[in-house]
Write a protein that holds these residues in place. Structure first.
Motif, PDB file in Angstrom:
ATOM      1  N   GLY A 208       0.830  -1.197   0.000  1.00 59.93           N
ATOM      2  CA  GLY A 208       0.000   0.000   0.000  1.00 59.93           C
ATOM      3  C   GLY A 208       0.862   1.244   0.000  1.00 59.93           C
ATOM      4  N   LEU A 209       0.453   2.257  -0.767  1.00 56.71           N
ATOM      5  CA  LEU A 209       1.227   3.483  -0.879  1.00 56.71           C
ATOM      6  C   LEU A 209       0.292   4.677  -0.803  1.00 56.71           C
ATOM      7  N   LYS A 210       0.541   5.533   0.170  1.00 54.99           N
ATOM      8  CA  LYS A 210      -0.283   6.721   0.362  1.00 54.99           C
ATOM      9  C   LYS A 210       0.523   7.968   0.046  1.00 54.99           C
ATOM     10  N   LEU A 211      -0.119   8.879  -0.678  1.00 53.28           N
ATOM     11  CA  LEU A 211       0.472  10.174  -1.003  1.00 53.28           C
ATOM     12  C   LEU A 211      -0.447  11.264  -0.480  1.00 53.28           C
ATOM     13  N   LEU A 212       0.069  12.091   0.436  1.00 49.98           N
ATOM     14  CA  LEU A 212      -0.724  13.142   1.088  1.00 49.98           C
ATOM     15  C   LEU A 212      -1.951  12.555   1.777  1.00 49.98           C
ATOM     16  N   GLY A 213      -1.784  11.342   2.352  1.00 51.49           N
ATOM     17  CA  GLY A 213      -2.873  10.711   3.085  1.00 51.49           C
ATOM     18  C   GLY A 213      -3.832   9.914   2.245  1.00 51.49           C
ATOM     19  N   GLY A 214      -3.739   9.989   0.923  1.00 51.28           N
ATOM     20  CA  GLY A 214      -4.634   9.258   0.039  1.00 51.28           C
ATOM     21  C   GLY A 214      -3.964   8.025  -0.530  1.00 51.28           C
ATOM     22  N   ASP A 215      -4.693   6.908  -0.573  1.00 47.20           N
ATOM     23  CA  ASP A 215      -4.150   5.653  -1.059  1.00 47.20           C
ATOM     24  C   ASP A 215      -4.163   5.664  -2.588  1.00 47.20           C
ATOM     25  N   ILE A 216      -3.008   5.954  -3.179  1.00 42.05           N
ATOM     26  CA  ILE A 216      -2.946   6.034  -4.639  1.00 42.05           C
ATOM     27  C   ILE A 216      -3.002   4.648  -5.275  1.00 42.05           C
ATOM     28  N   MET A 217      -2.735   3.602  -4.498  1.00 38.40           N
ATOM     29  CA  MET A 217      -2.823   2.265  -5.053  1.00 38.40           C
ATOM     30  C   MET A 217      -4.270   1.843  -5.297  1.00 38.40           C
ATOM     31  N   ALA A 218      -5.231   2.620  -4.770  1.00 39.90           N
ATOM     32  CA  ALA A 218      -6.633   2.309  -5.011  1.00 39.90           C
ATOM     33  C   ALA A 218      -7.134   2.857  -6.336  1.00 39.90           C
ATOM     34  N   ILE A 219      -6.296   3.604  -7.041  1.00 39.46           N
ATOM     35  CA  ILE A 219      -6.701   4.124  -8.343  1.00 39.46           C
ATOM     36  C   ILE A 219      -6.752   2.974  -9.341  1.00 39.46           C
ATOM     37  N   PRO A 220      -7.838   2.796 -10.050  1.00 42.34           N
ATOM     38  CA  PRO A 220      -7.936   1.680 -10.999  1.00 42.34           C
ATOM     39  C   PRO A 220      -6.845   1.756 -12.065  1.00 42.34           C
ATOM     40  N   GLY A 221      -6.167   0.620 -12.292  1.00 45.18           N
ATOM     41  CA  GLY A 221      -5.120   0.532 -13.296  1.00 45.18           C
ATOM     42  C   GLY A 221      -3.730   0.865 -12.782  1.00 45.18           C
ATOM     43  N   LEU A 222      -3.615   1.818 -11.851  1.00 45.48           N
ATOM     44  CA  LEU A 222      -2.303   2.210 -11.343  1.00 45.48           C
ATOM     45  C   LEU A 222      -1.700   1.129 -10.457  1.00 45.48           C
ATOM     46  N   TYR A 223      -2.548   0.487  -9.657  1.00 48.01           N
ATOM     47  CA  TYR A 223      -2.068  -0.553  -8.739  1.00 48.01           C
ATOM     48  C   TYR A 223      -1.395  -1.693  -9.513  1.00 48.01           C
TER      49      TYR A 223
END
Length: 541
Positions: A208-223
């Motif tokens: 899991g990777l969070k940027l500015l408190g938001g989980d960017i790994m939850a973005i569809p396709g990016l994970y």
């Protein structure tokens, strides 16, 4: 006005799309369900075939593969040591990464990069099985199956010119099968000189990777993209046959010193030597050797009744460490009865030489290497030598190097090197099940081209371990020749039956020349169960 309104409409549309995507991103991230349901645990008998198929990847290696051994004791050890390993590993990470972070400071408006929090969590890695390979090399090969479903919490803070950016790594899943090779095994603690690491299959990485408190790994396709990219890059760097080599013992320990080349020495001449004989002459000769070697020095011929001798004699010395070794030259006056008088000495560091280039030295002879000794101010003459260091060609034993050589050989053609000279290195590792009729005090005897070499004697032993090297410098490759190795038992203080042959073997050297190296166990002829372990290398310059 119509054109202006159209442009403003397009700008507003573009800004609206960007704002909408940004708002949608934060809504998608922060409205994810926070509660996690407990898994349903059921006996295997109640599962259907599809559920069982999904569980197969989670089955430990020691259950799926009989070659892997169960190591519950090691997992228990890691579990108890994990709180201390966590702190030790984190401290190492901080000290290692800090110089890398410092390189980016004052670049890209970055004022500082620091760890706000660094912990590997409370869950240690688990070893699902270990496979140990038995080889005839001086190495230990271990292949553990490692899985780590950890809960690390690593927060990195980037302080920019006007605000801070936080990046957080958490919930790491790592599955890999590394092959760890400890080689060569040496009698110096920790008993291996180098650690080689390679991956036997593509690793599985999830985090899991969070940027500015938001989980960017939850973005569809990016994970999926990030996961596949990291696994592919790690596999490309360290997947077999590529290796990550970590030196453990340095060259100064003497553990990893093997012949790396040949030093060609031409003792040309000397002049203005000291007068040591009654008639105002000397009978000079030169002894030469390399530092760090216990071998007898080589000698030139004796030039009678001269203070300006000319030799022009060639010698070859085996080099093990060109950075630290020096050539030692001692000039003596030969005497028929009494002890030979020392005319002077000098040394030449091999670090002054360039590979494959001949360099001439005119050396002032000294009494000794103590520069404060007043006797060194006396003129003792000079000696001229020509030195050439020819390093051996790199070892082509690894699979990747063999592939590269074969591919490049298509363009440049294959060169026949069988006519070139080189070094034949014979290592007598040991023997097993040797037995004599009257006694068993074995030693090994190596006979090649009329030259005989022996190992040390091991008393009252049927499985001796010698691990001794013997070197033969040859002008041409021994294509159609054999080397004779015999195991002999020797008893002292007895005249009768003092020596007894325990078996022998004749090895054809054509395979050594063609392959560069052999490492085999040979059954001893005239022995019931005796076996001798021999390694032979052919190194060319």
């Amino acid at each position: 006005m119509g054109l202006v309104s159209t442009l403003l409409g397009l700008v507003g549309f573009g800004v609206g799309i960007c704002v909408g995507l940004l708002v949608g991103y934060f809504i998608y991230i922060y409205l994810q369900p926070r509660d996690v349901k407990d898994p349903i645990v059921r006996p295997l008998l109640e599962l259907d075939s599809i559920s069982l198929q999904k569980l197969i990847p989670e089955i430990p290696f020691w259950m799926k593969n009989p070659d892997y051994e169960r190591v519950d004791w090691l997992n228990k050890f890691i579990l108890d040591m994990w709180p201390y390993l966590d702190k030790a590993i984190c401290n190492t990470i901080q000290s290692t990464v800090k110089p890398i972070f410092d390189q980016y400071i004052e670049k890209y408006w970055i004022e500082s990069i620091e760890f706000d929090h660094l912990s590997l969590g409370s869950l240690p890695p688990t070893i699902h099985g270990v496979k140990v390979y038995q080889t005839q090399e001086k190495e230990l090969v271990v292949e553990p199956a490692v899985r780590w479903a950890g809960n690390p919490n690593i927060i990195v803070v980037l302080k920019l010119s006007s605000f801070k950016v936080t990046v957080q790594l958490l919930d790491l899943l790592l599955c890999l099968v590394p092959r760890i090779t400890l080689k060569p095994l040496v009698p110096s603690f920790p008993c291996f000189a180098k650690l080689a690491l390679s991956l036997m299959e593509k690793p599985q990485v999830d985090f899991g990777l969070k940027l500015l408190g938001g989980d960017i790994m939850a973005i569809p396709g990016l994970y999926q993209f990030i996961q596949n990219t990291i696994a592919t890059q790690v596999s490309y760097l360290y997947h077999w046959p590529r290796l990550l080599e970590i030196p453990i013992l340095d060259n100064s320990s003497g553990a990893t010193k093997k012949p790396v080349g040949i030093l060609h020495v031409n003792v040309v001449r000397a002049f203005n030597l000291l007068k040591m004989d009654f008639l105002g002459k000397s009978d000079p000769y030169v002894k030469l050797s390399l530092s760090g070697e216990g071998l007898p020095p080589k000698k030139t011929s004796i030039k009678m009744c001269t203070l300006n001798p000319e030799w022009n004699e060639q010698f070859k010395l085996i080099v093990k460490d060109p950075e630290t070794q020096v050539l030692q030259l001692h000039v003596y006056d030969w005497e028929k009865v009494k002890m030979h008088d020392k005319l002077g000495m000098q040394v030449v560091p091999l670090s002054l030489l360039t590979p494959h280039e001949t360099k001439e030295f005119t050396l002032d002879l000294l009494k000794n290497l103590n520069h404060n000794d007043p006797q060194n101010k006396r003129n003792r003459g000079k000696v001229i030598v020509q030195l050439t260091f020819d390093p051996f060609k790199e070892d082509s034993g690894s699979f990747s190097k063999i592939l590269d050589e074969k591919l490049s050989g298509i363009d440049r053609g294959i060169q026949d090197e069988s006519c070139n000279g080189g070094l034949l290195l014979v290592t007598i590792e040991g023997a097993e099940d040797v037995e004599g009729k009257r006694h068993t005090n074995p030693y090994a005897k190596v006979l090649f081209r009329g030259e005989k070499k022996k190992t040390k004697v091991i008393k009252k032993c049927r499985d001796p371990r010698w691990n001794e090297d013997f070197q033969f410098i040859l002008e041409e490759a021994p294509m159609d020749e054999k080397i004779h190795v015999e195991v002999v038992s020797k008893r002292r203080m007895f005249i009768f039956h003092s020596k007894e042959s325990l078996g022998f073997v004749d090895i054809n050297l054509s395979d050594v020349v063609n392959n560069g190296r052999i490492n085999q166990r040979y059954h001893l002829i005239n022995s019931r169960n005796g076996v001798v372990h021999i390694e032979i290398k052919w190194n060319t310059t």
